[in-house]
Design a protein around this motif. Structure first.
Motif, PDB file in Angstrom:
ATOM      1  N   SER A  68      68.201  27.359  -3.295  1.00 22.96           N
ATOM      2  CA  SER A  68      68.404  27.292  -1.836  1.00 22.96           C
ATOM      3  C   SER A  68      69.337  26.144  -1.474  1.00 22.96           C
ATOM      4  O   SER A  68      70.170  26.279  -0.587  1.00 22.96           O
ATOM      5  CB  SER A  68      67.066  27.106  -1.117  1.00 22.96           C
ATOM      6  N   GLU A  90      73.115  26.839  -2.063  1.00 21.21           N
ATOM      7  CA  GLU A  90      73.775  27.896  -1.267  1.00 21.21           C
ATOM      8  C   GLU A  90      74.517  27.320  -0.098  1.00 21.21           C
ATOM      9  O   GLU A  90      74.247  26.305   0.430  1.00 21.21           O
ATOM     10  CB  GLU A  90      72.720  28.903  -0.772  1.00 21.21           C
ATOM     11  N   ARG A 148      64.377  36.058  -3.401  1.00 17.77           N
ATOM     12  CA  ARG A 148      64.649  35.955  -1.962  1.00 17.77           C
ATOM     13  C   ARG A 148      64.787  37.341  -1.330  1.00 17.77           C
ATOM     14  O   ARG A 148      64.258  37.604  -0.255  1.00 17.77           O
ATOM     15  CB  ARG A 148      65.911  35.120  -1.754  1.00 17.77           C
TER      16      ARG A 148
END
Length: 119
Positions: A116, A119, A28
């Motif tokens: 993702s 998170e 990322r």
């Protein structure tokens, strides 16, 4: 879903010892810093979902098409597939072609998307 034979998996495992793999968090960061993000899956797989900003360059086209997408062999390139094997093989191939700043996403798109969600 792709099912790989033993020879393919052996080659992917060997490739992973020669390349840099980034965990999703590192990937990322690399993506936000720029560089070429390559989805090396088929066009059909890419159409089903991909990382925003990724170019679709199927692994079998890599050697023929990479210079068109990225002529600078020092530029950062990040490869991925669904589970990490084709991405690792693509990164390994790019290194053999002289690209110096190549990595793959460890665990591929699946790991990236799962990270993702957590998170």
């Amino acid at each position: 879903m792709a099912h790989h034979d033993e020879d393919f998996l052996r080659r992917a495992t060997e490739a992973k010892t020669r390349i840099r793999q980034l965990v999703p968090e590192e990937a990322r960061q690399r993506i936000t810093q720029g560089g070429l993000l390559l989805d090396v899956r088929s066009g059909e797989e890419y159409a089903e979902g991909h990382i925003e900003g990724a170019y679709n360059l199927p692994a079998e086209e890599l050697a023929k098409q990479i210079a068109r997408l990225q002529p600078d062999k020092q530029a950062p390139i990040l490869c991925y597939c669904r589970g990490g094997n084709r991405g690792a093989l693509a990164a390994d191939e790019l290194q053999r072609l002289g690209y110096a700043n190549v990595a793959s996403i460890e665990g591929g798109l699946t790991a990236f998307l799962n990270a993702s969600e957590s998170e």
